[in-house]
Design an enzyme around this catalytic site. Sequence first.
Site, mmCIF file in Angstrom:
data_model
loop_
_atom_site.group_PDB
_atom_site.id
_atom_site.type_symbol
_atom_site.label_atom_id
_atom_site.label_comp_id
_atom_site.label_asym_id
_atom_site.label_seq_id
_atom_site.Cartn_x
_atom_site.Cartn_y
_atom_site.Cartn_z
ATOM 1 N N SER A 178 0.829 -1.204 0.000
ATOM 2 C CA SER A 178 0.000 0.000 0.000
ATOM 3 C C SER A 178 0.865 1.257 0.000
ATOM 4 C CB SER A 178 -0.894 -0.013 1.241
ATOM 5 O OG SER A 178 -1.996 0.851 1.081
ATOM 6 N N PRO A 179 0.354 2.361 -0.575
ATOM 7 C CA PRO A 179 1.117 3.617 -0.536
ATOM 8 C C PRO A 179 1.428 4.039 0.895
ATOM 9 C CG PRO A 179 -0.725 3.785 -2.066
ATOM 10 C CD PRO A 179 -0.907 2.501 -1.320
ATOM 11 N N TYR A 214 -8.004 14.799 0.400
ATOM 12 C CA TYR A 214 -7.153 15.596 -0.463
ATOM 13 C C TYR A 214 -8.013 16.219 -1.565
ATOM 14 C CZ TYR A 214 -3.523 13.299 2.224
ATOM 15 O OH TYR A 214 -2.751 12.854 3.257
ATOM 16 N N ARG A 264 -8.371 5.478 -5.894
ATOM 17 C CA ARG A 264 -8.578 5.288 -4.452
ATOM 18 C C ARG A 264 -9.649 6.259 -3.975
ATOM 19 N NH1 ARG A 264 -4.568 4.419 0.714
ATOM 20 N NH2 ARG A 264 -4.531 2.360 -0.222
ATOM 21 N N ARG A 285 1.442 -1.488 7.050
ATOM 22 C CA ARG A 285 2.253 -1.741 8.254
ATOM 23 C C ARG A 285 2.925 -3.112 8.255
ATOM 24 N NH1 ARG A 285 -1.733 1.745 9.952
ATOM 25 N NH2 ARG A 285 -1.013 3.540 11.159
#
Length: 760
Positions: free
Chosen positions: A406-407, A566, A614, A708
Site C-alpha cells: 500500500s502507498p 485531499y 482510491r 504496516r
Amino acid sequence: MATPGARIAIIGGGPGGLYTAALLKRRDPDRRVTLWERTTPDRTFGFGVVLSDETLGGIEHADPAVHEALQRNFTRWDDIEIIHRNTRRTSGGHGFAALGRKRLLEILHTRCHALGVDLRPHTEAPPVQRLAETHDLVVAADGVHSTTREAYADTFRPRVTTHRCRYIWLAADFAFDAFRFEIAETEHGVMQLHGYPFAADASTVIVEMREEVWRAAGFDEATPQESVERCAKIFADALGGRPLRSNNSAWTAFRTVVNERWSHGNVVLLGDAAHTAHFSIGSGTKLAVEDALALTACLEEHPDLRSALTAYENERKPVVASTQRAALASLEWFENLALYVDQPPRRFAFNLLTRSRRVTHDNLRLRDPDFTAAVEREFGCPPGTPPMFTPFRLRGLTLRNRVVVSPMDLYSAADGIPGDLHLVHLGARALGGAALVMTEMVCVSPEGRITPGCAGLYTGRQGEAWRRITDFVHERAPGTAIGVQLGHSGRKGSTRLMWEGMDEPLPDGNWPLVAASPLPYKPGSQTPRELSRAQLTDLREQFVAAAGRAARAGFDLLELHCAHGYLLSGFLSPLTNRRTDAYGGSPARRLRFPLEVFDAVRAVWPEERPMTVRISATDWADGGTTAEDAVEIARAFAAHGADAIDVSTGQVVAEEVPEYGRSYQTPFADRIRHEARIPVIAVGAISSWDDVNSLLLAGRADLCALARPHLYDPHWTLHAAAEQGYDGPGALWTAPYRAGSRPPRTGRTDAPKPRLTLGS
C-alpha cells in the site's frame, strides 16, 4: 469486596443475573444476595442457548455443580449446513453445545435455591436509586431494555443502534442434524432461516429478513399466528413440512448496545444491559456468563468495590468490543445477503462461514480440509497454491499474486525528488514478493504537496529520479509491478512532517492552499481558496503532465488519489464541497471534476496500462459520504474506464469517528465489488496472510493492500509463502536471496525421550 455480610441486589433473572447470584453466594455464603425477576422461566424469550467450550471451562472451574448439570442436558453437534438454491453444502469440525434456555434457567434457579439466594420472581425490583442506598452492590442484569442503564444514562452514556433486519424467534419440535442456514429467494426478497438443535426433540428456528422485505411480504400486518404459519410454509423444506411454534414471539429489530462506562458508584451493568452482540454468532448468553465470572473474580481480587468494578470493566470491555465487531460483521453480512446470492454455492458457503472474520481460511482448513479444498478448486487455485498466490489481470498487466504494498508516505523527498530512501523502501518491498508496489502519493505541483518532504512529478528531474526506481524494480525484481499514486493535497497541504505534528501547519514557509470550498481542515488550519473555473482547468493539466512523466518514468499502473480529504476527495464529499456551481450540489455534480481529471489522465496514460482510483468509501461522519454513495462513485469511475477501485475510508474531516478493527474497511470494498461490479483493492488493518486468503476466497476483494505489515517485514509476502509451504510462480525469490527462503536453523531444545521403563 470482602465486606462481611455484604448486601447484594441483582436486577434481572436471566442467565447472567442468576449465574452472578449463584457465584457470589457460593464464594461467600455470608453474603445476602437478593434477585428480582419480573417474569418466570416459562415466559423466557427464545428457545435454545449455545455455549462455547471456553465458557464451559470457566463454569467448570468456578462451579462444578452447574457445569455437571449443564453437561447432562447438552445437545452436541459438529456440522454446519448451508442450503442455497436447492444445493446443500456441509462443513464439519465446528463443535457446538446447546440446551434449552428454559432448562438453563431451571438449572440456575435450582443452584441459587440450594445456595440460599433470595429469589423474588413475579416481582418488580425497587428503583435502582433506592437499592443503591440500601445495598453494598447492585448488579443490573436487566437486559437490552435496561431501566437501570436509562436511569444513569448520563454516566453510562449508552449508544443503541437499531439495525435493518426484522427477525422472529421460534421453535420446531424436532432436532436438526446440524447448525442450519437456509436461504429463501421469494417474490418479496431474500429471507433466511437460522436453525440449530437444543434438545433431542427440539430446535431453535430464527427467521430473518430486511425490513423492506418484511413489509413487502405483509408480515407487518400479520397476526402472530399468521407469521408463524407463513414462516413454516416459506421454509417447509427445511422443516420437512412440520409446523413452527411460538412463545409469545414477536418480530423485532436487533439493537446493538454499547456503553461508554459500565459502573456508577456501587451500581454495575452486566450482560445485555451493558452490551449486545447479534444472535448470528451466538454470543449473548456466553458474554453474560463470562461477565458474571469476571465480576465475581474481580470482587475477590481487589480490596475495595471501586477498584474491583474498574478492574471488571477493564477486563471485559476489550473482549466484548472484539466480539461486538465480529457480531456486527456477521449482522451486516446478513443484512446484505442479497449481494451474495449469485455466488457459486461453495463460495457462498465459504463466505457465510467466514462472515464474522473469526472463522478464517486457515481455521476452516483445519476444521474441514475437504470442504476448504473444494472451495479453493472452485476459486481456481492450482494444487498446493493458496488463494493469495493466484494471478490477477488488470488490463494489459498480469499480477503474479494478489498482494499490494500500500502507498506509504515517507515525507523524505528534497524539492519533490525521491531519493535513496525511496529506492531502498520501494526496492526492498519489490524484492519481498508482492505483485504490486505502490509509491506514496506523488504530488502534481509544489502547491499540491502535503508537506515539504512530499515527492512530486512536476519536473523532469523528478521523473528521472523515479525512473531510477522503476528500473531497479523491473531489473532486480522481475515480475513485480510498480504503480504511482497521483494526487494533490488540497486543503490538507502546507503541513509539518508527520512525526513533527501530523496535519499541523508549518511554523513558517507556508504556501497558499486551494480546495473545492474555502473550509479549513480543522481549527488552526489554513483556510484554502475556492478554486475558480480557470484554476480547475490548470489543475487538470497538472495531473495530465504528471501522468505523462509517470508513463515515461516506466510505472506499470497509475492510481488517481480521490480519498482521504485531499483535493479530488474534497470535491466528492458533501462535507467539504459547498459549491453552488456545476461542480457542487448533487452527487453527479460533485463527481464532475474528479471524472474530468480521470478522463484527461486516462487519455494520456498508455492504453495497455491499468488505472485505479482510491476513494474514501465513508467519511465516518454525519452528513458525509456513505457506503451507498461510494457504490455510485465507484460505478461512475468504472463507467469512465477505471480498472479497479482501491477502497479506503475516512480522513476527510477531522471530526470523524471511525469504527476501527481488524479488516474494518473491507466490508466497503465487498459491497462495491458486488454492487458496482468492478474489481476492488481492499485495505485497512489486513495484517495476516490468513486474512488475505479469507477475503479473496469469500469474494470480498480481488487484491489486498497492506502497509504496516510491509514496514515490519519487507519480505512479508515471501515469508507468507514459506509459512504456507508454497514455492511456486506466485512467490519468486530473487536469486541472491534464495538461500533465505527457509527459516534459519536453531539449536535443539528437546531432550531425548525415555526409551525403556525398567522394573525395580
